[in-house]
Design an enzyme around this catalytic site. Sequence first.
Site, short mmCIF file in Angstrom:
data_model
loop_
_atom_site.label_atom_id
_atom_site.label_comp_id
_atom_site.label_asym_id
_atom_site.label_seq_id
_atom_site.Cartn_x
_atom_site.Cartn_y
_atom_site.Cartn_z
N ASN A 9 0.87 -1.18 0.00
CA ASN A 9 0.00 0.00 0.00
C ASN A 9 0.91 1.22 0.00
O ASN A 9 1.50 1.57 1.02
CB ASN A 9 -0.88 -0.05 1.27
CG ASN A 9 -1.67 1.23 1.47
OD1 ASN A 9 -1.73 2.09 0.60
ND2 ASN A 9 -2.28 1.35 2.65
N TRP A 10 1.03 1.82 -1.17
CA TRP A 10 1.98 2.93 -1.31
C TRP A 10 1.46 4.23 -0.69
O TRP A 10 2.18 5.22 -0.61
CB TRP A 10 2.32 3.17 -2.79
CG TRP A 10 3.02 2.01 -3.44
CD1 TRP A 10 3.27 0.77 -2.89
CD2 TRP A 10 3.59 1.98 -4.75
NE1 TRP A 10 3.93 -0.02 -3.79
CE2 TRP A 10 4.15 0.70 -4.94
CE3 TRP A 10 3.67 2.91 -5.80
CZ2 TRP A 10 4.78 0.33 -6.14
CZ3 TRP A 10 4.30 2.54 -6.99
CH2 TRP A 10 4.85 1.26 -7.14
N LYS A 11 0.20 4.24 -0.30
CA LYS A 11 -0.43 5.42 0.31
C LYS A 11 -0.22 6.65 -0.58
O LYS A 11 -0.14 6.51 -1.80
CB LYS A 11 0.09 5.62 1.74
CG LYS A 11 -0.08 4.36 2.58
CD LYS A 11 0.06 4.59 4.06
CE LYS A 11 -0.13 3.27 4.81
NZ LYS A 11 -0.08 3.40 6.25
N HIS A 94 -9.55 1.16 4.94
CA HIS A 94 -8.28 1.37 5.64
C HIS A 94 -8.50 2.34 6.81
O HIS A 94 -9.31 3.26 6.70
CB HIS A 94 -7.24 1.93 4.67
CG HIS A 94 -5.86 1.93 5.25
ND1 HIS A 94 -5.44 2.88 6.14
CD2 HIS A 94 -4.83 1.06 5.10
CE1 HIS A 94 -4.19 2.59 6.51
NE2 HIS A 94 -3.80 1.49 5.89
N GLU A 96 -6.89 4.75 7.86
CA GLU A 96 -6.67 6.17 7.55
C GLU A 96 -7.91 6.76 6.87
O GLU A 96 -8.23 7.93 7.05
CB GLU A 96 -5.41 6.33 6.68
CG GLU A 96 -4.15 6.08 7.51
CD GLU A 96 -2.97 5.52 6.75
OE1 GLU A 96 -2.97 5.55 5.50
OE2 GLU A 96 -2.04 5.02 7.42
N GLU A 164 -5.37 -5.01 10.68
CA GLU A 164 -4.35 -4.00 10.94
C GLU A 164 -4.68 -3.26 12.24
O GLU A 164 -5.49 -2.32 12.22
CB GLU A 164 -4.30 -2.99 9.79
CG GLU A 164 -4.03 -3.61 8.44
CD GLU A 164 -3.49 -2.59 7.46
OE1 GLU A 164 -2.37 -2.79 6.99
OE2 GLU A 164 -4.17 -1.59 7.18
N GLY A 170 2.31 2.30 10.86
CA GLY A 170 3.22 3.43 10.68
C GLY A 170 3.94 3.85 11.96
O GLY A 170 4.52 4.92 12.02
N SER A 210 3.37 -1.94 10.42
CA SER A 210 4.82 -1.93 10.66
C SER A 210 5.52 -3.23 10.27
O SER A 210 6.47 -3.66 10.92
CB SER A 210 5.13 -1.57 12.13
OG SER A 210 4.68 -0.26 12.40
N GLY A 231 2.84 -1.15 4.33
CA GLY A 231 2.78 0.27 4.00
C GLY A 231 4.17 0.82 3.74
O GLY A 231 4.73 0.65 2.66
N GLY A 232 4.74 1.45 4.74
CA GLY A 232 6.04 2.13 4.60
C GLY A 232 7.11 1.31 3.89
O GLY A 232 7.83 1.83 3.03
P1 PGA Z 1 2.73 0.39 7.69
O1 PGA Z 1 1.27 0.55 7.06
O2 PGA Z 1 3.30 -0.88 7.13
O3 PGA Z 1 3.47 1.61 7.23
O4 PGA Z 1 2.57 0.32 9.16
C1 PGA Z 1 0.44 -0.55 6.88
C2 PGA Z 1 -0.86 -0.10 6.27
O5 PGA Z 1 -1.33 0.99 6.58
O6 PGA Z 1 -1.46 -0.83 5.47
#
Ligand code: PGA
Length: 254
Positions: A9-11, A94, A96, A164, A170, A210, A231-232
Site C-alpha cells: 500500500n503505497w499510500k 483502511h 486512515e 491491521e 506506521g 509496521s 505500508g512504509g
Molecule cells: P505500515 O502501514 O506498514 O506503514 O505500518 C500498513 C498499512 O497501513 O497498510
Amino acid sequence: MRTPFIAGNWKMHTTVAEASALVRQMKERLDRMEGIEKVVCPPFISLAVIRQIIQGTSIRLGAQNMYFEEEGAYTGEVSPLMLSALCDYVILGHSERRQYFGETDQVVNKKVKAALKAGLMPILCLGERLEEKEAGKTEEVVTRQVRGALEGISSPQGLVIAYEPIWAIGTGKAATPHDSNETIALLRRRLAELYGEEVAQGVRILYGGSVTASNIAGFIEQPEIDGALVGGASIKAEEFLSIAEQSAAIKKGK
Ligand code: PGA
C-alpha cells in the site's frame, strides 16, 4: 491451501515518474516469485501507467480506495467501474480512510458491495485502536467491523481481509505474531458463521502494521496469517522484495 498474499500500500507517496521507477525496480524479481500473489497499490493517478509496465507479468494491481456509486456527479471520486478496467484489487476501509475521511462500517459495506459487483476483489481492512486494545475490546471491535462490512453480502468472492491494529500502523510497533494469529483465527471463525467453514477456510487474511523485512518471518510462520499488507516498507524496493521472497519461501516450506 490458500495462496500467500503480499500487497504494498503505497499510500499518498510517489509521483507518476517515481511510481513507474519503483515498479520497474521490482518488476523482474517480483515476477519470478512463485507460489505467492504479489500486489502493488499505487496512487490512482499511477494505475494506468503501472498497469502497462507490469503487463504480461505475474504482478497484480490494486487501488487504495474508491467511491461506491458507479458514476455520476461526484467531483473528485473514482468509481468501481473505472477501477475494474485497470486493476484486480481495491483496498477498502483502511483505518486512515476511517480516521481522516469519516468512513463508517456502513460506508465500507457499500464500498465492498460495489467492488464485488464490479468484479473487483476487496482488501478489507479492519483493526482496533490502542484504547480498545487496552480495554480488552479487540474481539468485540473486529467482530463488529467484519460483520458490518459484510452485511447483506451472500458470497464474498475474492475477498481478502487485512487485520491491521491501528496502533501498529506506521508506528514501528508491530503487533506480536502470536496475538495477530489469534485475532485472525477469530476473524476466520466469524467468516465461518456467516458463510460456512469451507468459504472461511478459503479467504486470505493478512496482517498489517509496521511489517518490515526483519519481522515478516514471525508473522508468516503463523498458520492463520496468509500474508501481509505492507505500508512504509512497500515503497523501498529491496525491502518489499525481501518481504515477498521470505513469505514465499516460508509458506512453501510448510
Ligand atoms: P505500515 O502501514 O506498514 O506503514 O505500518 C500498513 C498499512 O497501513 O497498510
